[in-house]
Design a protein around this motif. Structure first.
Motif, PDB file in Angstrom:
ATOM      1  N   UNK A   1       8.445  39.313 -29.605  1.00 29.89           N
ATOM      2  CA  UNK A   1       8.215  40.767 -29.610  1.00 29.89           C
ATOM      3  C   UNK A   1       8.379  41.355 -28.210  1.00 29.89           C
ATOM      4  N   UNK A   2       7.999  40.598 -27.187  1.00 27.69           N
ATOM      5  CA  UNK A   2       8.189  41.051 -25.809  1.00 27.69           C
ATOM      6  C   UNK A   2       9.670  41.057 -25.451  1.00 27.69           C
ATOM      7  N   UNK A   3      10.377  40.002 -25.800  1.00 27.03           N
ATOM      8  CA  UNK A   3      11.810  39.920 -25.500  1.00 27.03           C
ATOM      9  C   UNK A   3      12.534  41.092 -26.154  1.00 27.03           C
ATOM     10  N   UNK A   4      12.172  41.388 -27.395  1.00 23.28           N
ATOM     11  CA  UNK A   4      12.863  42.430 -28.148  1.00 23.28           C
ATOM     12  C   UNK A   4      12.460  43.847 -27.747  1.00 23.28           C
ATOM     13  N   UNK A   5      11.213  44.054 -27.303  1.00 24.30           N
ATOM     14  CA  UNK A   5      10.762  45.431 -27.195  1.00 24.30           C
ATOM     15  C   UNK A   5       9.995  45.855 -25.966  1.00 24.30           C
ATOM     16  N   UNK A   6       9.937  45.014 -24.943  1.00 17.69           N
ATOM     17  CA  UNK A   6       9.170  45.386 -23.741  1.00 17.69           C
ATOM     18  C   UNK A   6      10.097  45.803 -22.613  1.00 17.69           C
TER      19      UNK A   6
ATOM     20  N   UNK B   1       7.155  55.311 -17.534  1.00 17.70           N
ATOM     21  CA  UNK B   1       7.488  54.799 -16.210  1.00 17.70           C
ATOM     22  C   UNK B   1       8.826  54.080 -16.227  1.00 17.70           C
ATOM     23  N   UNK B   2       9.128  53.387 -17.328  1.00 20.19           N
ATOM     24  CA  UNK B   2      10.394  52.665 -17.444  1.00 20.19           C
ATOM     25  C   UNK B   2      11.555  53.657 -17.555  1.00 20.19           C
TER      26      UNK B   2
ATOM     27  N   UNK C   1       6.319  44.962 -16.243  1.00 17.65           N
ATOM     28  CA  UNK C   1       6.591  44.990 -17.674  1.00 17.65           C
ATOM     29  C   UNK C   1       5.345  45.531 -18.363  1.00 17.65           C
ATOM     30  N   UNK C   2       5.385  45.567 -19.650  1.00 19.31           N
ATOM     31  CA  UNK C   2       4.242  45.993 -20.443  1.00 19.31           C
ATOM     32  C   UNK C   2       4.416  45.478 -21.853  1.00 19.31           C
ATOM     33  N   UNK C   3       3.372  45.590 -22.624  1.00 18.20           N
ATOM     34  CA  UNK C   3       3.460  45.150 -24.011  1.00 18.20           C
ATOM     35  C   UNK C   3       4.570  45.946 -24.710  1.00 18.20           C
TER      36      UNK C   3
END
Length: 118
Positions: A105-110, A54-55, A46-48
């Motif tokens: 923010x991670x759940x929504x956008x990572x 890469x995703x 994952x990432x911020x």
């Protein structure tokens, strides 16, 4: 894609990994350094929050190479889009990252993928 005890031990110890994906437009190999995370006994990339090449590459071509010290493994990415699973995985990862910001923010956008070893 066989994960031996030796490979799992290397992956447990090595948080910083390199991966080689196949470019979604170019079809060329792309190697980057990233972090792997461990949650619920499984390995994740994952990432911020934000978009990541890469995703996008893994969405187009899920097979990739995971480079560990002494091992280059052909593995598969399983993108995680289910909202409940994202909450569970990020809930295990993000609180341990002092720099991460908000869990939401991670759940929504990572980006989030499971590294499928076998």
């Amino acid at each position: 894609m066989v994960a031996t005890d030796e490979v799992r031990a290397a992956l447990d110890q090595q948080m910083t990994v390199e991966i080689t994906t196949i470019g979604r437009r170019s079809g060329q190999p792309r190697r980057i350094e990233t972090w792997r995370y461990l949650a619920a006994g499984r390995y994740w990339l994952t990432g911020s929050p934000g978009s990541r090449d890469w995703y996008a590459n893994l969405l187009a071509h899920p097979e990739f190479t995971l480079h560990l010290t002494g091992h280059d493994l052909r593995v598969r990415a399983r993108p995680v889009t289910d909202p409940d699973e994202r909450v569970r995985v990020f809930g295990a990862i993000v609180p341990g990252l002092s720099w991460a910001g908000s869990l939401q923010s991670w759940i929504d956008g990572s980006p989030l993928v499971e590294i499928e070893l076998d």
